[in-house]
Design a protein around this motif. Structure first.
Motif, PDB file in Angstrom:
ATOM      1  N   GLU A   1      -4.463  -0.592  -3.585  1.00 47.18           N
ATOM      2  CA  GLU A   1      -5.006   0.194  -4.461  1.00 47.18           C
ATOM      3  C   GLU A   1      -5.712  -0.571  -5.732  1.00 47.18           C
TER       4      GLU A   1
ATOM      5  N   ALA B   1      -8.214   4.958  -1.349  1.00 47.97           N
ATOM      6  CA  ALA B   1      -6.707   5.063  -1.776  1.00 47.97           C
ATOM      7  C   ALA B   1      -6.608   6.726  -2.260  1.00 47.97           C
ATOM      8  N   GLY B   2      -5.486   6.978  -1.995  1.00 48.43           N
ATOM      9  CA  GLY B   2      -5.014   8.388  -2.069  1.00 48.43           C
ATOM     10  C   GLY B   2      -5.782   9.414  -1.010  1.00 48.43           C
TER      11      GLY B   2
ATOM     12  N   TYR C   1       4.346   4.252  -7.279  1.00 47.90           N
ATOM     13  CA  TYR C   1       3.721   5.389  -6.028  1.00 47.90           C
ATOM     14  C   TYR C   1       4.410   6.649  -6.555  1.00 47.90           C
TER      15      TYR C   1
ATOM     16  N   ASP D   1      -9.876  -1.145  -6.672  1.00 51.61           N
ATOM     17  CA  ASP D   1     -10.237  -0.839  -8.261  1.00 51.61           C
ATOM     18  C   ASP D   1     -10.886  -2.248  -8.538  1.00 51.61           C
TER      19      ASP D   1
ATOM     20  N   ARG E   1       0.916  -1.301   0.020  1.00 51.88           N
ATOM     21  CA  ARG E   1      -0.002   0.034  -0.135  1.00 51.88           C
ATOM     22  C   ARG E   1       0.866   1.215  -0.117  1.00 51.88           C
ATOM     23  N   ASP E   2       0.262   2.321  -0.719  1.00 58.64           N
ATOM     24  CA  ASP E   2       0.976   3.555  -0.611  1.00 58.64           C
ATOM     25  C   ASP E   2       1.498   4.199   0.740  1.00 58.64           C
TER      26      ASP E   2
ATOM     27  N   ARG F   1      -1.180  -4.971  -4.796  1.00 65.14           N
ATOM     28  CA  ARG F   1      -1.463  -3.588  -4.489  1.00 65.14           C
ATOM     29  C   ARG F   1      -2.595  -3.310  -3.639  1.00 65.14           C
TER      30      ARG F   1
ATOM     31  N   ASP G   1      -0.686   6.923   2.357  1.00 63.12           N
ATOM     32  CA  ASP G   1      -1.946   6.212   3.014  1.00 63.12           C
ATOM     33  C   ASP G   1      -1.833   5.518   4.417  1.00 63.12           C
TER      34      ASP G   1
END
Length: 280
Positions: A185, A247-248, A275, A189, A115-116, A183, A119
């Motif tokens: 994210e 996400a984001g 990322y 999705d 994960r980013d 991921r 976040d």
């Protein structure tokens, strides 16, 4: 049989994937959040080690427990009726005796959820009740360890994490067996594609209808409502576990300085997984 390790740095989507898999094992039915996700032996505790050894492990040092842990997993795997999913937040590592802490002899697959880190910092701060700046510092701490409350009498095993970057690279470059990289994210999705990919990687066959039902039963808004209505065994009292599922979110929450610190700390790995733009 053996274990499928669901690995991630904390607050990266590990629990969400475990819930989807648990629902899938139930034909797509909703999971009862008031009961443990993975029934059976709690593989991260001294009590389990003591039960398998037939001895009191309360006074063993962290180093002595590390020496025994690979044997523990091999022994426990032999008691399983089939593959068993277990989460770990520990980085992949070897003991001081050069043995994998999670031995391949006890493993039939692994999934690493990524994960980013921008976040993660927000989610980690909320879940552990620290400031975002403190969470950012933890993610850059090479010595960061879970369950480090002294070498003796701690209920859980010591679980070294290292920095976020070290954690990611330990699993992606060293782990045996090599994990499927997923991921967070991409899970958001297309959760159906994510769950289908995990099943293909570990050799789990499931009807398409059950896969679809599991992703519907574990949609984030469904889990959030279930936690509000019935609680969740893994949540910290007073703090919601299923909070946003976005996400984001860092874009409208982190200050420019906080964002820059995370990117400076983890630029190489963030670039490698999309990322950040590739480093020049």
């Amino acid at each position: 049989m053996s274990f499928v390790w669901l690995a991630s740095y904390p607050k990266s989507g590990n629990t969400w994937m475990r819930l989807m898999l648990q629902s899938l094992m139930q034909g797509g039915e909703p999971v009862d959040l008031s009961r443990p996700i993975t029934p059976g032996l709690p593989l991260r505790s001294r009590d389990t080690l003591g039960r398998l050894l037939g001895a009191d492990c309360g006074e063993l040092s962290a180093e002595e427990i590390d020496r025994l842990r690979p044997w523990t997993y091999i022994k426990a795997a032999g008691l399983l009726p089939g593959p068993s999913f277990h989460k770990t937040h520990e980085r992949w590592r070897r003991t001081a005796w050069n043995e994998p802490i999670l031995p391949p002899e006890a493993s039939c697959g692994a999934v690493y959820i990524l994960r980013d880190p921008r976040d993660i910092a927000l989610s980690l701060a909320h879940y552990t009740a620290v400031t975002v700046d403190e969470a950012i510092a933890v993610m850059a701490d090479a010595d960061h360890t879970l369950a480090e409350a002294g070498d003796r009498y701690c209920v859980l095993y010591r679980q070294p994490l290292g920095t976020w970057s070290q954690h990611v690279l330990s699993w992606l470059e060293d782990a045996d067996p090599p994990p499927l990289v997923l991921r967070y994210e991409d899970m958001i999705d297309d959760p159906l594609a994510a769950l289908t990919g995990v099943c293909a990687h570990i050799g789990l066959t499931a009807p398409a209808a059950a896969l679809r039902a599991a992703t519907r039963s574990c949609a984030f808004d469904v889990l959030r409502r279930a936690e509000q209505d019935h609680g969740f065994t893994e949540a910290v009292p007073g703090r919601a576990f299923f909070r946003r599922g976005l996400a984001g979110g860092w874009r409208d929450t982190l200050s420019p300085a906080q964002r820059q610190r995370i990117e400076d700390d983890h630029r190489a790995v963030m670039s490698r997984f999309g990322y950040l733009p590739p480093s020049r």
